[in-house]
Write a protein that holds these residues in place. Structure first.
Motif, mmCIF file in Angstrom:
data_model
loop_
_atom_site.group_PDB
_atom_site.id
_atom_site.type_symbol
_atom_site.label_atom_id
_atom_site.label_comp_id
_atom_site.label_asym_id
_atom_site.label_seq_id
_atom_site.Cartn_x
_atom_site.Cartn_y
_atom_site.Cartn_z
ATOM 1 N N UNK A 151 0.823 -1.132 0.036
ATOM 2 C CA UNK A 151 -0.016 -0.026 0.097
ATOM 3 C C UNK A 151 0.958 1.095 -0.003
ATOM 4 N N UNK A 152 1.793 1.285 0.669
ATOM 5 C CA UNK A 152 2.715 2.303 1.122
ATOM 6 C C UNK A 152 3.508 2.879 -0.128
ATOM 7 N N UNK A 153 4.210 1.545 -0.545
ATOM 8 C CA UNK A 153 4.987 1.836 -2.037
ATOM 9 C C UNK A 153 4.173 2.346 -3.088
ATOM 10 N N UNK A 154 2.815 1.502 -3.395
ATOM 11 C CA UNK A 154 2.090 2.217 -4.517
ATOM 12 C C UNK A 154 1.359 3.624 -4.247
ATOM 13 N N UNK A 155 1.253 3.846 -3.037
ATOM 14 C CA UNK A 155 1.012 5.228 -2.853
ATOM 15 C C UNK A 155 1.906 6.252 -3.240
ATOM 16 N N UNK A 156 3.178 6.305 -2.768
ATOM 17 C CA UNK A 156 4.267 6.626 -3.120
ATOM 18 C C UNK A 156 4.604 6.955 -4.499
ATOM 19 N N UNK B 171 11.374 3.620 -11.506
ATOM 20 C CA UNK B 171 11.786 2.119 -11.965
ATOM 21 C C UNK B 171 12.044 1.307 -10.655
ATOM 22 N N UNK B 172 12.669 1.656 -9.991
ATOM 23 C CA UNK B 172 12.950 0.793 -8.669
ATOM 24 C C UNK B 172 11.721 0.391 -7.899
ATOM 25 N N UNK B 173 10.748 1.170 -7.775
ATOM 26 C CA UNK B 173 9.647 0.862 -7.094
ATOM 27 C C UNK B 173 8.789 0.181 -7.737
ATOM 28 N N UNK C 132 6.487 -5.305 -7.984
ATOM 29 C CA UNK C 132 6.090 -6.682 -8.518
ATOM 30 C C UNK C 132 6.877 -7.990 -7.605
ATOM 31 N N UNK C 133 8.099 -7.739 -7.173
ATOM 32 C CA UNK C 133 8.324 -8.606 -6.036
ATOM 33 C C UNK C 133 7.209 -8.787 -4.933
#
Ligand SMILES: [Zn+2]
Length: 151
Positions: free
Chosen positions: A44-49, A83-85, A90-91
């Motif tokens: 959730x946090x990664x996709x919001x950022x 790119x990194x996020x 995906x992982x």
């Protein structure tokens, strides 16, 4: 002689956290739920950022008039981070798919008791008197790495 586990501050923090998670979540069901919640909150946090950075990047293209707070991250930094996020997301998605398989596993209350018993042996309450005595003995051991460094 068995090799001693690393005692650097990062590893020690890891051991403490590892033991705390066993102590506070001592059943199969609790571990399942903990890990599921942990992966979900990370996603959730990664996709919001990611969304926020994408928004900022597209705004930068059309708008020169940015607040100073937003200007301190360059477009290059945003693109590289995106790119990194994307890889990280995906992982995390793959881990989530594997976790779903774990969620299909149900175990009986008898086995849950076994989990609790072993959790208690692996990671007793650090403030428990037996544990305090044990820790004191451990720190008095002459070959404790910290003491080796002093001598
Ligand atoms: Zn270490």
């Amino acid at each position: 002689m068995a090799e001693k586990p690393c005692q650097c501050s990062d590893c020690q923090r890891f051991y403490e956290e590892h033991d705390r998670l066993i102590r506070e979540f001592p059943t199969f069901k609790q571990q399942k739920e903990l890990n599921w919640a942990s992966i979900q909150s990370f996603r959730t946090l990664c996709s919001q950022v990611t969304n926020e950075l994408q928004r900022q990047l597209s705004e930068n293209e059309f708008n020169e008039d940015l607040s100073s707070e937003e200007k301190h991250i360059s477009d290059t930094e945003i693109s590289e981070t995106l790119d990194e996020l994307e890889c990280v997301n995906a992982y995390l998605y793959s881990i989530e798919a594997l976790m779903e398989r774990i969620f299909d596993t149900k175990i009986s209350n008898h086995i849950e008791s076994k989990f609790k018993k072993i959790a208690n042996e692996l990671s007793p309450d650090p403030l428990n008197i037996d544990r305090l005595v044990l820790n004191r003995l451990f720190h008095q051991t002459p070959d404790f790495p910290d003491k080796k460094n002093i001598n």
